[in-house]
Every structure is written in C-alpha cells, then in structure tokens.
Design an enzyme around this catalytic site. Sequence first.
Site, PDB file in Angstrom:
ATOM      1  N   CYS A   1      40.024  57.411  29.461  1.00 46.69           N
ATOM      2  CA  CYS A   1      41.256  57.449  28.670  1.00 46.69           C
ATOM      3  C   CYS A   1      41.036  56.858  27.274  1.00 46.69           C
ATOM      4  CB  CYS A   1      42.383  56.778  29.448  1.00 46.69           C
ATOM      5  SG  CYS A   1      44.005  57.368  28.933  1.00 46.69           S
TER       6      CYS A   1
ATOM      7  N   HIS B   1      42.153  58.207  34.919  1.00 48.04           N
ATOM      8  CA  HIS B   1      41.817  56.831  35.317  1.00 48.04           C
ATOM      9  C   HIS B   1      41.301  56.789  36.754  1.00 48.04           C
ATOM     10  CE1 HIS B   1      43.765  54.538  31.997  1.00 48.04           C
ATOM     11  NE2 HIS B   1      44.478  55.650  31.892  1.00 48.04           N
TER      12      HIS B   1
ATOM     13  N   GLU C   1      39.698  54.590  38.145  1.00 48.03           N
ATOM     14  CA  GLU C   1      39.687  53.207  38.659  1.00 48.03           C
ATOM     15  C   GLU C   1      40.993  52.826  39.357  1.00 48.03           C
ATOM     16  OE1 GLU C   1      40.035  54.143  35.603  1.00 48.03           O
ATOM     17  OE2 GLU C   1      41.569  52.923  34.626  1.00 48.03           O
TER      18      GLU C   1
HETATM   19  N1  GLN Z   1      47.207  56.558  24.573  1.00 51.00           N
HETATM   20  C1  GLN Z   1      46.196  55.531  24.653  1.00 51.00           C
HETATM   21  C2  GLN Z   1      45.354  55.484  23.398  1.00 51.00           C
HETATM   22  O1  GLN Z   1      45.569  56.208  22.503  1.00 51.00           O
HETATM   23  C3  GLN Z   1      45.306  55.751  25.846  1.00 51.00           C
HETATM   24  C4  GLN Z   1      46.075  55.561  27.123  1.00 51.00           C
HETATM   25  C5  GLN Z   1      45.287  54.993  28.250  1.00 51.00           C
HETATM   26  O2  GLN Z   1      44.143  54.524  28.075  1.00 51.00           O
HETATM   27  N2  GLN Z   1      45.888  54.979  29.401  1.00 51.00           N
HETATM   28  O3  GLN Z   1      44.463  54.683  23.323  1.00 51.00           O
END
Ligand code: GLN
Length: 217
Positions: free
Chosen positions: A82, A191, A193
């Site tokens: 992410c 994610h 994890e």
């Molecule tokens: N929207 C977040 C970002 O721009 C990422 C979201 C997340 O890691 N769950 O960093």
Amino acid sequence: MTVVPTIGVLALQGDVVDHMRALEAAGARAVPVRRESELDAVEGLVIPGGESTTMSKLLQIFDLFEPVRKRLDAGLPVFGSCAGMIMLADEVLDGRADQRSFGAIPMTVRRNAFGRQVDSFETEIGIDGIEGEPFRAVFIRAPWVERVGAGVQVLARVPAGAADSGAGAGEEQGGRIVAVRAGACLATSFHPEVTPDARVHEYFVGMVRGADAGPVE
Ligand code: GLN
C-alpha cells in the site's frame, strides 16, 4: 543462504506490528528499522502501509531516506504494501508535490485510486507465484498501478467490479494492477499482513533467501 533471514520493517509510521508477526509466521526473524545501524543489519526490508506523504517526511527527518535508497539500489530485497508500494514507485500520481519515493520499481502508481469509488474493500484474487486458494486481499485507501516499465512482472489484478460499482475499477485489460515484482522488489496495493494467510510474506521470505543480500559489514 540464510535459513532464517533477518528482515526489517521500516518502523517510522504505519502497519509495523502486523508485518513483523506475518514475517515471523513466514519463517523470518523480524526487526523494526528506525535508524541506519538497524538498516545495515537486515537482509530484506518491508515498507508497510500507512501514509506515504508522512512516511516520506519522516524518512527525511530521521535521515533514513538516502540510506534506504542506497541499499535498494544495491539490490536489498524489499516488499512494499500500500503506502509502501507508493514509496517504491518511480512516478506517483495524486501525490503531494513534496512527497518523495525511492524509484526502485519503474511504475506509475496512483494514490487513493480506488478511494475515489470506495475507501476500503476485500476481494479474492489470484497471485502469480502463489499456489493454492485465491488470496483474500484487503484494500484500504489503496493505490493501483497505471504503468509498468521494462522488467516489471504483473503478479495480480483486481477483476472488474471487485471494487464495487465504481466506473473504471477494473476496466483496464482484465482489471487494475495490484501486485508487481521487479527483480528483488515486490509491491502490493493491498495489505496481506492483516489476514492470517502468510503466503505473500512466505513468497517474500523466499525472495530474500534467494537473493542472499546479507547485512552490510
Ligand atoms: N492512501 C495512503 C497513501 O497515500 C496509503 C493507504 C495505506 O497504506 N493503507 O499513502
């Protein structure tokens, strides 16, 4: 080859504890990384989810941005989930002007891409290189990958419609790209994890074992 590799989790911000637990479940020794000496001791690195703009700022405040970039350039295996995926990209869309990324993977990532339709969702996906049942992928204000450069392998896409009814979620050639690998770099929009399924972490631990990057002497 290290049988139980030491893998660091960048611990400035974000989803650190869950990654450490998942890495241990996948057969690694997990350590938090907040300073350069800790970075030197690891054979692989996880950049967790969180907020990429904040992470970029903290990396600079903690004098870790350049040391991490150098280790990545030298081939340290890395897994970004992410926000971590955003940190690995060489081009970030919908980012903040002052946000920096490592450019470790030639790809264009759009921040909060699914978020324009729906903030969070879960769906089952197939991931190349991961055997067995489909993987339950959890997306939280997730990015997607809009361009991959040479040498980037697409490992998974979100099928059309999976991110709810929003237009554009899965329109592109069988869906939006949500997992990629380029050499020793792995990145997922989702994610792994936060679910008990450790197969993505096992895949990464396998990459670390294969790369045998070793700690910095
Ligand atoms: N929207 C977040 C970002 O721009 C990422 C979201 C997340 O890691 N769950 O960093």
